[in-house]
Design a protein around this motif. Structure first.
Motif, PDB file in Angstrom:
ATOM      1  N   GLY A 160       0.758  -1.236   0.000  1.00 34.08           N
ATOM      2  CA  GLY A 160       0.000   0.000   0.000  1.00 34.08           C
ATOM      3  C   GLY A 160       0.792   1.293   0.000  1.00 34.08           C
ATOM      4  N   PRO A 161       1.921   1.388   0.689  1.00 38.40           N
ATOM      5  CA  PRO A 161       2.603   2.682   0.758  1.00 38.40           C
ATOM      6  C   PRO A 161       2.941   3.287  -0.598  1.00 38.40           C
ATOM      7  N   HIS A 162       3.428   2.491  -1.528  1.00 33.58           N
ATOM      8  CA  HIS A 162       3.753   3.023  -2.848  1.00 33.58           C
ATOM      9  C   HIS A 162       2.496   3.555  -3.532  1.00 33.58           C
ATOM     10  N   LEU A 163       1.417   2.787  -3.472  1.00 30.32           N
ATOM     11  CA  LEU A 163       0.161   3.224  -4.091  1.00 30.32           C
ATOM     12  C   LEU A 163      -0.364   4.492  -3.424  1.00 30.32           C
ATOM     13  N   ALA A 164      -0.217   4.587  -2.110  1.00 30.15           N
ATOM     14  CA  ALA A 164      -0.702   5.758  -1.382  1.00 30.15           C
ATOM     15  C   ALA A 164       0.092   7.004  -1.741  1.00 30.15           C
ATOM     16  N   LEU A 165       1.403   6.861  -1.831  1.00 31.99           N
ATOM     17  CA  LEU A 165       2.218   8.014  -2.218  1.00 31.99           C
ATOM     18  C   LEU A 165       1.860   8.488  -3.620  1.00 31.99           C
ATOM     19  N   GLN A 166       1.629   7.547  -4.505  1.00 37.11           N
ATOM     20  CA  GLN A 166       1.226   7.922  -5.862  1.00 37.11           C
ATOM     21  C   GLN A 166      -0.118   8.650  -5.847  1.00 37.11           C
ATOM     22  N   ALA A 167      -1.056   8.192  -5.057  1.00 39.08           N
ATOM     23  CA  ALA A 167      -2.368   8.835  -4.972  1.00 39.08           C
ATOM     24  C   ALA A 167      -2.252  10.253  -4.407  1.00 39.08           C
ATOM     25  N   CYS A 168      -1.406  10.421  -3.406  1.00 43.76           N
ATOM     26  CA  CYS A 168      -1.210  11.765  -2.843  1.00 43.76           C
ATOM     27  C   CYS A 168      -0.554  12.685  -3.873  1.00 43.76           C
ATOM     28  N   TYR A 169       0.380  12.140  -4.617  1.00 44.83           N
ATOM     29  CA  TYR A 169       1.027  12.920  -5.671  1.00 44.83           C
ATOM     30  C   TYR A 169      -0.006  13.340  -6.724  1.00 44.83           C
ATOM     31  N   ASP A 170      -0.919  12.450  -7.050  1.00 45.50           N
ATOM     32  CA  ASP A 170      -1.947  12.731  -8.060  1.00 45.50           C
ATOM     33  C   ASP A 170      -2.915  13.821  -7.608  1.00 45.50           C
ATOM     34  N   LEU A 171      -3.015  14.055  -6.308  1.00 42.52           N
ATOM     35  CA  LEU A 171      -3.892  15.114  -5.799  1.00 42.52           C
ATOM     36  C   LEU A 171      -3.379  16.498  -6.164  1.00 42.52           C
ATOM     37  N   ARG A 172      -2.110  16.617  -6.384  1.00 40.10           N
ATOM     38  CA  ARG A 172      -1.494  17.933  -6.622  1.00 40.10           C
ATOM     39  C   ARG A 172      -1.814  18.470  -7.960  1.00 40.10           C
TER      40      ARG A 172
END
Length: 172
Positions: A160-172
């Motif tokens: 999950g951590p990699h997917l979560a970081l990607q999702a947070c990045y996509d919010l920007r």
């Protein structure tokens, strides 16, 4: 917030009162941050109390979606018994081929500080799942992530951590 997880473990899962307290904590954080990411599988269901616009995400939710996109039998491994109900509710959707399995003894090793044994038990369970025909394995708890590094990239369990970081990045 380890105390919240410990409380959930003592109650054999999340209580309504605990869920309310966590939601209040998240509401206090939202004005200060772009997103709130819940990394604890046991406490993660509280994210369902928020709308997409609130930017409250659960790491295991992203992991479940990635696993459900796989074609064929898959396995989501859990270390803590307290997360089984939440993980099954999230990962085992109609028509999915996801099996949720507890890695026996892993959480006790983690709580005892024996991370070597913890990661070895997780890696062995993932290896067994692959040997039994799983096309993908997910390590349903963020604390399990280092065990994935023991696998070749082509057979690495999803984390999950990699997917979560990607999702947070996509919010920007």
């Amino acid at each position: 917030m380890p105390a919240l997880l410990a409380e959930a473990e003592r109650s054999s899962g999340m209580t309504a009162e605990l869920r309310c307290r966590i939601a209040n904590l998240i509401n206090a954080l939202l004005p200060q941050f772009d997103a709130v990411l819940i990394t604890c599988s046991t406490l993660g269901p509280v994210a369902d109390d928020f709308s997409v616009q609130d930017r409250v995400m659960r790491t295991d939710g992203m992991l479940a979606k990635a696993l459900q996109r796989q074609s064929g039998p898959t396995v989501a491994l859990c270390a803590a018994e307290s997360t089984l109900a939440a993980t099954r509710a999230l990962f085992c959707q109609p028509d999915s081929q996801v099996e949720v399995a507890l890695v026996e003894g892993a959480w006790a090793a983690f709580k005892a500080g024996d991370t070597t044994r913890y990661f070895a038990l997780i890696a062995a369970a993932a290896e067994q799942a692959y040997q039994q025909g799983a096309v993908a394995v997910a390590l349903a708890q963020s604390s399990m992530t280092p065990a994935a590094q023991q696998f070749p990239e082509t057979q690495r369990p999803l984390t999950g951590p990699h997917l979560a970081l990607q999702a947070c990045y996509d919010l920007r």
